[in-house]
Design a protein around this motif. Structure first.
Motif, mmCIF file in Angstrom:
data_model
loop_
_atom_site.group_PDB
_atom_site.id
_atom_site.type_symbol
_atom_site.label_atom_id
_atom_site.label_comp_id
_atom_site.label_asym_id
_atom_site.label_seq_id
_atom_site.Cartn_x
_atom_site.Cartn_y
_atom_site.Cartn_z
ATOM 1 N N VAL A 245 0.862 -1.186 0.000
ATOM 2 C CA VAL A 245 0.000 0.000 0.000
ATOM 3 C C VAL A 245 0.892 1.228 0.000
ATOM 4 C CG1 VAL A 245 -1.800 1.285 1.207
ATOM 5 C CG2 VAL A 245 -1.833 -1.220 1.218
ATOM 6 N N ASP B 223 7.070 3.543 2.775
ATOM 7 C CA ASP B 223 7.342 4.535 3.827
ATOM 8 C C ASP B 223 7.788 5.886 3.267
ATOM 9 O OD1 ASP B 223 9.946 4.166 3.047
ATOM 10 O OD2 ASP B 223 10.705 3.645 5.025
ATOM 11 N N PRO C 131 -6.147 2.118 9.354
ATOM 12 C CA PRO C 131 -5.408 1.077 8.624
ATOM 13 C C PRO C 131 -5.378 -0.261 9.335
ATOM 14 C CG PRO C 131 -3.911 2.727 9.533
ATOM 15 C CD PRO C 131 -5.299 3.261 9.694
ATOM 16 N N PRO D 158 5.293 -1.031 11.348
ATOM 17 C CA PRO D 158 4.130 -1.571 10.635
ATOM 18 C C PRO D 158 3.211 -2.395 11.525
ATOM 19 C CG PRO D 158 6.148 -2.723 10.008
ATOM 20 C CD PRO D 158 6.564 -1.521 10.785
ATOM 21 N N ARG E 167 0.229 4.569 0.434
ATOM 22 C CA ARG E 167 0.079 5.587 1.488
ATOM 23 C C ARG E 167 -0.900 5.093 2.547
ATOM 24 N NH1 ARG E 167 0.079 11.803 -0.403
ATOM 25 N NH2 ARG E 167 0.399 11.924 1.852
ATOM 26 N N THR E 168 -0.396 4.323 3.495
ATOM 27 C CA THR E 168 -1.268 3.853 4.575
ATOM 28 C C THR E 168 -1.757 5.016 5.431
ATOM 29 O OG1 THR E 168 0.659 3.452 6.001
ATOM 30 C CG2 THR E 168 -0.182 1.584 4.703
ATOM 31 N N THR F 288 7.759 -2.705 6.096
ATOM 32 C CA THR F 288 7.768 -1.486 5.306
ATOM 33 C C THR F 288 8.770 -1.647 4.165
ATOM 34 O OG1 THR F 288 9.536 -0.382 6.549
ATOM 35 C CG2 THR F 288 7.296 -0.100 7.376
ATOM 36 N N PHE G 108 0.320 -4.239 9.819
ATOM 37 C CA PHE G 108 1.094 -4.635 8.639
ATOM 38 C C PHE G 108 2.322 -5.436 9.071
ATOM 39 C CE2 PHE G 108 -1.797 -2.075 6.486
ATOM 40 C CZ PHE G 108 -1.514 -1.960 5.139
ATOM 41 N N ARG H 123 3.763 -1.618 3.910
ATOM 42 C CA ARG H 123 3.478 -0.196 3.683
ATOM 43 C C ARG H 123 4.710 0.479 3.089
ATOM 44 N NH1 ARG H 123 5.630 3.429 7.079
ATOM 45 N NH2 ARG H 123 4.107 4.930 6.354
#
Length: 369
Positions: free
Chosen positions: A168, A202, A177, A210, A170-171, A218, A215, A200
């Motif tokens: 993703v 970063d 999220p 994360p 832009r978490t 990163t 998550f 994610r």
């Protein structure tokens, strides 16, 4: 050619006309229009970036997609990470990936990165001049992840310890999220594809663990905005331009950074305690899209890129095991951002050859070397 590092190249599925771009930018628009319209903004500025081996391709053609995969495979790339665009059930630029999925070709690994910014006229994901906006909800989270199950089931889909790898961009834009991650994981397990490996990007916030948002890891984004700001030329006569004895007005209207400074700045950062994958860029110059306030990285060469990637590969081999030995390359084909390892008329296949050399050397080099 295989190494014990899996190098994944970010891939822009743009180069074909779609109704939205016809409406917003003119009939028949693709990124190639920006690419070919680019011009040098100061002496020694490398523009335009023009494609070599693959030409001004159209991604609706399966022959093009096969040629890209063959070229990537021959030069040590493990797979592509396709940018994926979802706006509350509306897809855009989806045709190339849909055809990869439905046809089973090319037989080349892939994963997806949800580019979840608004689409704007400023090309920067800002909140003004919105062409296509995001409206988040947990109902949409479920619909979104369910739409991706056919991709996750595909045997070509890249997995980490058996889990589909999903990025993703832009978490920080997701309202909750952690709950989104829970919905996605539960749906994937119910669908029989197994738990997801969520990563994610970063680019906009490096210090978020994360795990705090549900998550797994990163991945850094190269070039990193903070590194670019820190290394931007300010007052005085930059060495790059002093060789030509001039500072042009176009130079002062843009933001220029040396490639060596960028690489050094990003490599100097300590690795966080949480799972964090490294990323490199071969070059960067988005002045094809922006005539003012562009970020322009100057003096990149295949050798400098190879050194950066080799160091990152060695770090990755020393820090991780098995499927988590991942390195990301930004990008395979971001031509309007001057950011590609696909062959161009200036360098030919030199950046591809540097990629293979770096991965092979990085896999045999000690991390501290």
């Amino acid at each position: 050619m295989s190494t014990n590092i899996r190098a994944i190249a970010l891939y822009l599925p743009q180069y074909h006309p779609v109704p939205e771009n016809d409406e917003w930018w003119g009939k028949g628009f693709t990124e190639w229009r920006n690419v070919t319209n680019a011009r040098p903004l100061f002496p020694g500025h490398y523009q335009p970036h023009l494609p070599a081996d693959l030409g001004f391709y159209d991604l609706r053609l399966p022959e093009v997609r096969e040629a890209q995969a063959d070229m990537a495979r021959q030069h040590g790339i493990h797979g592509f990470c396709y940018y994926h665009y979802w706006f509350n059930g509306r897809r855009i630029l989806e045709r190339p990936f849909n055809e990869v999925l439905s046809s089973g070709k090319p037989d080349f690994p892939f994963c997806l990165c949800w580019a979840n910014e608004n689409w704007t006229r400023t090309w920067d994901g800002g909140e003004t001049n919105i062409l296509l906006g995001q409206n988040y909800s947990h109902e949409d989270d479920l619909a979104h992840i369910n739409s991706l199950m056919p991709a996750f089931r595909d045997p070509r889909y890249i997995r980490v310890n058996g889990r589909p790898l999903f990025l993703v961009y832009r978490t920080g834009l997701l309202p909750d999220p952690k709950r989104t991650a829970e919905i996605w994981r539960e749906a994937a397990i119910r669908a029989g594809v197994g738990d997801l490996y969520l990563v994610r990007v970063d680019r906009f916030a490096r210090d978020i663990d994360p795990a705090t948002i549900g998550f797994d890891a990163t991945v850094e984004f190269a070039p990193d905005a903070d590194a670019m700001v820190a290394r931007r030329f300010h007052d005085g006569l930059p060495g790059f331009l002093s060789r030509h004895g001039i500072i042009s007005r176009a130079y002062t209207q843009n933001r220029v950074v040396r490639y060596t400074d960028l690489a050094k700045s990003m490599l100097s950062r300590p690795m966080p305690e949480f799972k964090h994958f490294r990323c490199v860029t071969p070059m960067w110059d988005n002045s094809a899209r922006r005539k003012k306030h562009a970020w322009i990285v100057v003096d990149s060469t295949p050798d400098l890129y190879q050194n950066w990637l080799e160091t990152v590969a060695a770090q990755t081999r020393g820090r991780y095991q098995g499927d988590e030995r991942l390195v990301f390359i930004n990008a395979w084909n971001e031509w309007a951002e001057g950011n590609h390892i696909e062959p161009d008329l200036k360098w030919g296949r030199a950046y591809l050859e540097a990629t293979l050399n770096a991965l092979e050397a990085g896999c045999s080099r000690e991390p501290g070397q």
